[in-house]
Every structure is written in C-alpha cells, then in structure tokens.
Scaffold this motif. Structure first.
Motif, PDB file in Angstrom:
ATOM      1  N   HIS A 237       0.853  -1.147  -0.140  1.00  0.00           N
ATOM      2  CA  HIS A 237      -0.291   0.042  -0.073  1.00  0.00           C
ATOM      3  C   HIS A 237       0.855   1.127  -0.190  1.00  0.00           C
ATOM      4  CE1 HIS A 237      -2.727  -3.122   1.496  1.00  0.00           C
ATOM      5  NE2 HIS A 237      -3.690  -2.442   1.491  1.00  0.00           N
ATOM      6  N   SER A 238       0.263   2.504  -0.041  1.00  0.00           N
ATOM      7  CA  SER A 238       1.128   3.417  -0.144  1.00  0.00           C
ATOM      8  C   SER A 238       0.267   4.805   0.195  1.00  0.00           C
ATOM      9  CB  SER A 238       2.125   3.925  -1.197  1.00  0.00           C
ATOM     10  OG  SER A 238       2.779   5.061  -1.232  1.00  0.00           O
ATOM     11  N   LEU A 239       0.654   5.903   0.777  1.00  0.00           N
ATOM     12  CA  LEU A 239       0.117   7.099   1.189  1.00  0.00           C
ATOM     13  C   LEU A 239       0.769   8.170   0.584  1.00  0.00           C
ATOM     14  CD1 LEU A 239      -1.498   6.587   4.894  1.00  0.00           C
ATOM     15  CD2 LEU A 239      -2.829   6.619   2.872  1.00  0.00           C
ATOM     16  N   SER A 240       1.641   7.724  -0.112  1.00  0.00           N
ATOM     17  CA  SER A 240       2.844   9.096  -0.537  1.00  0.00           C
ATOM     18  C   SER A 240       2.671   8.768  -1.891  1.00  0.00           C
ATOM     19  CB  SER A 240       3.778   8.903   0.325  1.00  0.00           C
ATOM     20  OG  SER A 240       4.572   8.024   0.127  1.00  0.00           O
TER      21      SER A 240
ATOM     22  N   GLY B 215      -4.046   6.308  -7.456  1.00  0.00           N
ATOM     23  CA  GLY B 215      -4.775   4.841  -7.585  1.00  0.00           C
ATOM     24  C   GLY B 215      -4.490   3.874  -6.401  1.00  0.00           C
ATOM     25  N   VAL B 216      -3.138   4.109  -6.419  1.00  0.00           N
ATOM     26  CA  VAL B 216      -2.477   3.391  -5.144  1.00  0.00           C
ATOM     27  C   VAL B 216      -3.018   3.895  -3.794  1.00  0.00           C
ATOM     28  CG1 VAL B 216      -0.315   2.460  -3.957  1.00  0.00           C
ATOM     29  CG2 VAL B 216      -0.413   2.358  -6.560  1.00  0.00           C
ATOM     30  N   GLY B 217      -2.914   5.215  -3.886  1.00  0.00           N
ATOM     31  CA  GLY B 217      -3.360   5.853  -2.576  1.00  0.00           C
ATOM     32  C   GLY B 217      -4.658   5.753  -2.224  1.00  0.00           C
ATOM     33  N   ALA B 218      -5.638   5.559  -3.366  1.00  0.00           N
ATOM     34  CA  ALA B 218      -7.267   5.081  -3.189  1.00  0.00           C
ATOM     35  C   ALA B 218      -7.241   3.708  -2.339  1.00  0.00           C
ATOM     36  CB  ALA B 218      -7.823   5.230  -4.514  1.00  0.00           C
ATOM     37  N   LEU B 219      -6.608   2.828  -2.995  1.00  0.00           N
ATOM     38  CA  LEU B 219      -6.552   1.806  -2.459  1.00  0.00           C
ATOM     39  C   LEU B 219      -6.289   1.653  -0.866  1.00  0.00           C
ATOM     40  CD1 LEU B 219      -4.744  -0.678  -4.954  1.00  0.00           C
ATOM     41  CD2 LEU B 219      -6.983  -0.584  -4.633  1.00  0.00           C
ATOM     42  N   THR B 220      -5.115   2.379  -0.523  1.00  0.00           N
ATOM     43  CA  THR B 220      -4.839   2.393   0.924  1.00  0.00           C
ATOM     44  C   THR B 220      -5.838   3.114   1.608  1.00  0.00           C
ATOM     45  OG1 THR B 220      -2.500   2.579   0.174  1.00  0.00           O
ATOM     46  CG2 THR B 220      -2.739   3.122   2.426  1.00  0.00           C
ATOM     47  N   GLU B 221      -6.277   4.313   1.222  1.00  0.00           N
ATOM     48  CA  GLU B 221      -7.446   5.189   2.168  1.00  0.00           C
ATOM     49  C   GLU B 221      -8.433   4.113   2.435  1.00  0.00           C
ATOM     50  OE1 GLU B 221      -8.172   9.102   1.376  1.00  0.00           O
ATOM     51  OE2 GLU B 221      -6.247   9.647   0.456  1.00  0.00           O
TER      52      GLU B 221
ATOM     53  N   THR C 151       6.062   1.152  -2.029  1.00  0.00           N
ATOM     54  CA  THR C 151       6.674   2.329  -2.626  1.00  0.00           C
ATOM     55  C   THR C 151       6.255   3.609  -2.176  1.00  0.00           C
ATOM     56  OG1 THR C 151       5.095   2.050  -4.355  1.00  0.00           O
ATOM     57  CG2 THR C 151       7.072   0.698  -5.002  1.00  0.00           C
ATOM     58  N   SER C 152       7.453   4.312  -2.228  1.00  0.00           N
ATOM     59  CA  SER C 152       7.255   5.790  -1.752  1.00  0.00           C
ATOM     60  C   SER C 152       7.375   6.691  -3.040  1.00  0.00           C
ATOM     61  CB  SER C 152       8.250   6.076  -1.030  1.00  0.00           C
ATOM     62  OG  SER C 152       8.235   5.331   0.278  1.00  0.00           O
ATOM     63  N   GLY C 153       6.352   7.744  -2.816  1.00  0.00           N
ATOM     64  CA  GLY C 153       6.343   8.720  -4.102  1.00  0.00           C
ATOM     65  C   GLY C 153       6.950  10.093  -3.415  1.00  0.00           C
ATOM     66  N   THR C 154       6.452  11.044  -4.265  1.00  0.00           N
ATOM     67  CA  THR C 154       6.946  12.271  -3.850  1.00  0.00           C
ATOM     68  C   THR C 154       5.776  13.239  -2.840  1.00  0.00           C
ATOM     69  OG1 THR C 154       6.195  13.191  -5.851  1.00  0.00           O
ATOM     70  CG2 THR C 154       8.484  12.702  -5.736  1.00  0.00           C
ATOM     71  N   ARG C 155       4.613  12.638  -2.740  1.00  0.00           N
ATOM     72  CA  ARG C 155       3.708  13.186  -2.226  1.00  0.00           C
ATOM     73  C   ARG C 155       3.871  13.158  -0.609  1.00  0.00           C
ATOM     74  NH1 ARG C 155       0.302  14.329  -6.106  1.00  0.00           N
ATOM     75  NH2 ARG C 155      -1.439  14.659  -4.757  1.00  0.00           N
ATOM     76  N   ALA C 156       3.189  14.110   0.150  1.00  0.00           N
ATOM     77  CA  ALA C 156       3.159  14.009   1.549  1.00  0.00           C
ATOM     78  C   ALA C 156       2.540  12.750   1.831  1.00  0.00           C
ATOM     79  CB  ALA C 156       3.045  15.319   2.195  1.00  0.00           C
ATOM     80  N   ILE C 157       2.488  12.337   3.049  1.00  0.00           N
ATOM     81  CA  ILE C 157       1.745  11.278   3.584  1.00  0.00           C
ATOM     82  C   ILE C 157       0.291  11.795   3.861  1.00  0.00           C
ATOM     83  CG2 ILE C 157       1.272   9.641   5.654  1.00  0.00           C
ATOM     84  CD1 ILE C 157       3.494   8.660   3.731  1.00  0.00           C
ATOM     85  N   ALA C 158      -0.534  11.150   3.417  1.00  0.00           N
ATOM     86  CA  ALA C 158      -2.023  11.764   3.374  1.00  0.00           C
ATOM     87  C   ALA C 158      -2.477  11.598   4.944  1.00  0.00           C
ATOM     88  CB  ALA C 158      -3.071  10.979   2.419  1.00  0.00           C
ATOM     89  N   PRO C 159      -3.080  12.291   5.472  1.00  0.00           N
ATOM     90  CA  PRO C 159      -3.527  12.305   6.796  1.00  0.00           C
ATOM     91  C   PRO C 159      -4.669  11.358   7.088  1.00  0.00           C
ATOM     92  CG  PRO C 159      -4.298  14.276   5.942  1.00  0.00           C
ATOM     93  CD  PRO C 159      -3.571  13.724   4.767  1.00  0.00           C
TER      94      PRO C 159
ATOM     95  N   ARG D 248     -15.006   1.886  -1.756  1.00  0.00           N
ATOM     96  CA  ARG D 248     -15.282   2.572  -0.377  1.00  0.00           C
ATOM     97  C   ARG D 248     -14.523   3.664  -0.208  1.00  0.00           C
ATOM     98  NH1 ARG D 248     -16.666  -0.466   4.145  1.00  0.00           N
ATOM     99  NH2 ARG D 248     -18.158  -2.328   3.768  1.00  0.00           N
ATOM    100  N   LEU D 249     -13.769   4.350  -1.274  1.00  0.00           N
ATOM    101  CA  LEU D 249     -13.086   5.472  -1.079  1.00  0.00           C
ATOM    102  C   LEU D 249     -14.054   6.740  -0.522  1.00  0.00           C
ATOM    103  CD1 LEU D 249     -10.190   6.847  -0.951  1.00  0.00           C
ATOM    104  CD2 LEU D 249     -10.708   7.490  -3.467  1.00  0.00           C
TER     105      LEU D 249
END
Length: 402
Positions: free
Chosen positions: A10-13, A18-24, A49-57, A183-184
């Motif tokens: 998963h990833s929040l960054s 799409g990967v962030g949507a799965l995680t949230e 994997t990590s991206g350049t975005r800040a971790i979503a709260p 469910r997002l």
C-alpha cells in the motif's frame, strides 16, 4: 484492545492516486471492521513504494514502514523484519495488480519475497482484493501458487482473476470481492450552476507518451494521442461549443517521472484547445474522487479514475488496456468498456461519444453495479471482523499464559 495491522504493498505517498485510493479505502474498511470487532486502538504500518507526495492524513496512528527493495532485503539492511513482527495481521493488496511477472522479475521477486517473509514470521497473511497474475513462467507460477496456498485468504477483485486462481489450482482459501476503492470516501464537488454538461477526460500521461519506451509499449490498437485529441475536439465543439465543458483530470501526478505524469499531458492538450478546464493537482485520492463526482460524464485510461467516477454514480466509459479493466467492470455487469488493445481508434472514439449520448441509460447500470460492489465489500469486511476477533482472542490467551 490494541491491534496493529500491516498494510503490505500500500502507499499513502504514491504519485499514483490509484495506489493511494486503495490504501485510504482499505483503512476505511478496516476501521469499520475494528469498530464491529471491538478493537478500540487500531494502528497501521504501511509497507510499499514511496512517492513524492506527503503522507495523506488519516484519523488513526499510521507508521511508514521501511522502504522495500530486494537489494536491501537480501543484505539485511532493512527494518522490515522487525516492523513485520510488530504487526498482528498483514493485509497485502499488491498495489492492485502487481502480483505478476509481467512487470519484470525484480518486481516479482520483491512481491513474492515480502509475502514469504510475512509467512515465515508466523503472521496471518491476507491477500486483499486485487488482480491475480498472470504468471508467464512455470517457476514463477509455482512460487506464486505456493505462497497463495499458505495465505489465510486470497481475494480476487474480478471474475477473470477468480478463474485464473482456479486454473492455478489455488482453492479452498479463495473468495471474490471487488476493488476496495469503491469504499473511498468523498464529498461531491459543487461546480455551481451551468447550462453545459461537464465532461471529464482522464488523459494517461504514460499512454499519451507511448509508455516508458515511448513506442507503444503496451501494444495498443488505438493511436492513443490522436484518440484523446479527437475526443477533446469533439466535446469542445459539440453543440457549436455551447453543449459541453471539458475537464482534463489527472490521476497520476509525478514531478519526477515525466513520462507518467497525467497533469503534464493535460496541460499539453489545453494548449491545443483553449477553454478546457485542467483539474488541479489533487492532494489526496479522496479529493480527486470528489472532483470527478461532480462531473456529468467521464472517460479515462487510469482505472482508479474510472472507479472514482463509477462509484460516485457518474456514467463512465473506461479505456481499458489490460484485463483488469474488463475483468472488474464486467464483473459488475457493466459492459461500457472500450478495449484499446482490440478496437480501432475510430471505434473507441465512437464508443466514448455513444456513452455520453446514452449517459442517462448508463446511469442506472452504474447504480446497480455500485450496489453489487457494496455487497461484495461487505462480505470482505465481515471476513476482517472475524480475523480481528481471532487476533484479540489469541492476545488474551497469550496474556493469560504469562
């Protein structure tokens, strides 16, 4: 009772929303299950994997797991083992479609190796709803089969993946759900009153640039760049320019890997067609879904952008270039999918335009599909409730033996 859930792959960054949507979405489902199971202090460790975005709260404690790389794992320069041991339950979503060997052997080994380490650590491993395979080599197929047979449960997110599991002789611990991104959470964006129909077009920067190799890497039968230009031109000019307002919506937003960046491709199109609206670079997947939810019709080649539309009730024509598109939407009884690896540029263009013209016919089909998805994800949540209750029971037994 405290329970720490490991979210593997998963990833929040990630730059890929799409990967962030799965995680949230996964977190939202797990929190609902925790409430039902009586887990009062849930926490998460996110591995991927990590991206350049800040971790979503998010509203609960989330720890970012150590960066996963095969080289770091092989030489022991990783905290993955220790962080894994601190997890009570491991949910592996495989970034949606990465448990396969078609993306190269290095990624396969990393996907397989991290699963094996979870099993070796004695953790309950669940493969959350995802596309399974394909595995084009006999030995990768054998390794994948062995790992999946040892998982507590393997969830396919579509009928094609379910059939693939049966073909691999993985049974007894399998089930079929649907993509968790249904469910997002979102809040429908209010664009204000307008006499125009708002048409959203998600332009995949990766396809627009011909793939990483820039030479039609994915073997499309359509000229994707021409297709997108013709679609934008059609909707901009429709009704003498008075009928539609075109929104170009990015869903992979990367300042580092330009070939993938949807926003850059959208800006290039906007220069050709003044007056189109380029959506902002969204901070979170929920923000992107909220924007898409406010549109009247949508089309795109990023599957989770299309899921954002579908799951918020917006008629959509997905532009598929792998079996994950047709597999997922056909599983929900939705046939309005354009296969960009079989159809001509003209046929896909006409299908998208036809979808717009018949959007009110598509709308109830979308609604029925959303209802089916809700039932499927409720069954997945029910399973997680059972898992969490078992984890609490085991913890109480361990405390009693001390």
């Amino acid at each position: 009772m405290k329970v720490n859930i490991g979210l593997l792959w998963h990833s929040l960054s990630s730059d890929n929303l799409g990967v962030g949507a799965l995680t949230e979405s996964q977190i939202a489902i797990v929190l609902a299950a925790c409430k039902r199971a009586g887990v009062t202090q849930p926490s998460f460790t996110v591995f991927g994997t990590s991206g350049t975005r800040a971790i979503a709260p998010v509203s609960v404690p989330v720890e970012k797991g150590d960066r996963l790389s095969w080289k770091r794992l092989a030489v022991g320069q990783t905290r993955y083992w220790a962080q894994l041991r601190a997890c009570d339950l491991v949910l592996d979503i495989g970034e949606g479609d990465s448990f396969t060997d078609i993306y190269g052997l290095e990624r396969f080994w990393l996907q397989a190796g991290t699963k094996a380490m979870a099993l070796i650590s004695g953790k309950t491993l669940v493969l959350s709803p995802q596309t399974i395979g394909p595995f084009e080599r006999s030995w990768t197929r054998a390794i994948a089969r062995g790992l999946m047979r040892r998982a507590k449960r393997v969830y396919a997110r579509d009928q094609l993946s379910t059939a693939f599991l049966a073909d691999m002789q993985v049974s007894g611990n399998t089930a079929e759900a649907i993509d968790v991104a249904f469910r997002l959470p979102f809040t429908r964006h209010d664009f204000g009153a307008s006499t125009k129909q708002r048409v959203g077009i998600n332009v995949s920067g990766l396809l627009y640039n011909g793939g990483y190799s820039r030479d039609n890497q994915f073997g499309l039968t359509v000229d994707y760049r021409r297709l997108t230009e013709e679609l934008v031109a059609h909707f901009v000019q429709r009704g003498g320019g008075q009928e539609c307002e075109v929104h170009l919506v990015g869903h992979v937003l990367s300042d580092v890997i330009g070939v993938e960046d949807d926003h850059a491709a959208s800006l290039a199109l906007a220069e050709m067609f003044p007056g189109v609206v380029v959506a902002p670079k969204f901070a979170t997947p929920s923000e992107a879904k909220s924007y898409i939810a406010g549109l009247d019709y949508f089309t795109g080649a990023r599957m989770h952008a299309c899921i954002a539309a579908f799951s918020s009730g917006v008629p959509v024509t997905p532009l598929g270039y792998s079996r994950k598109f047709t597999g997922l939407f056909n599983t929900l009884g939705y046939q309005q999918v354009a296969d960009c690896k079989k159809l001509s540029t003209e046929a896909v263009r006409d299908l998208v335009i036809q979808g717009y013209e018949q959007r009110e016919v598509l709308r109830p089909q979308v609604q029925r599909g959303c209802e089916a998805a809700s039932v499927r994800l409720q069954a997945y949540e029910d399973f997680l409730v059972d898992c969490l209750q078992q984890q609490q029971k085991q913890k109480k037994q361990q405390v009693g033996h001390q």
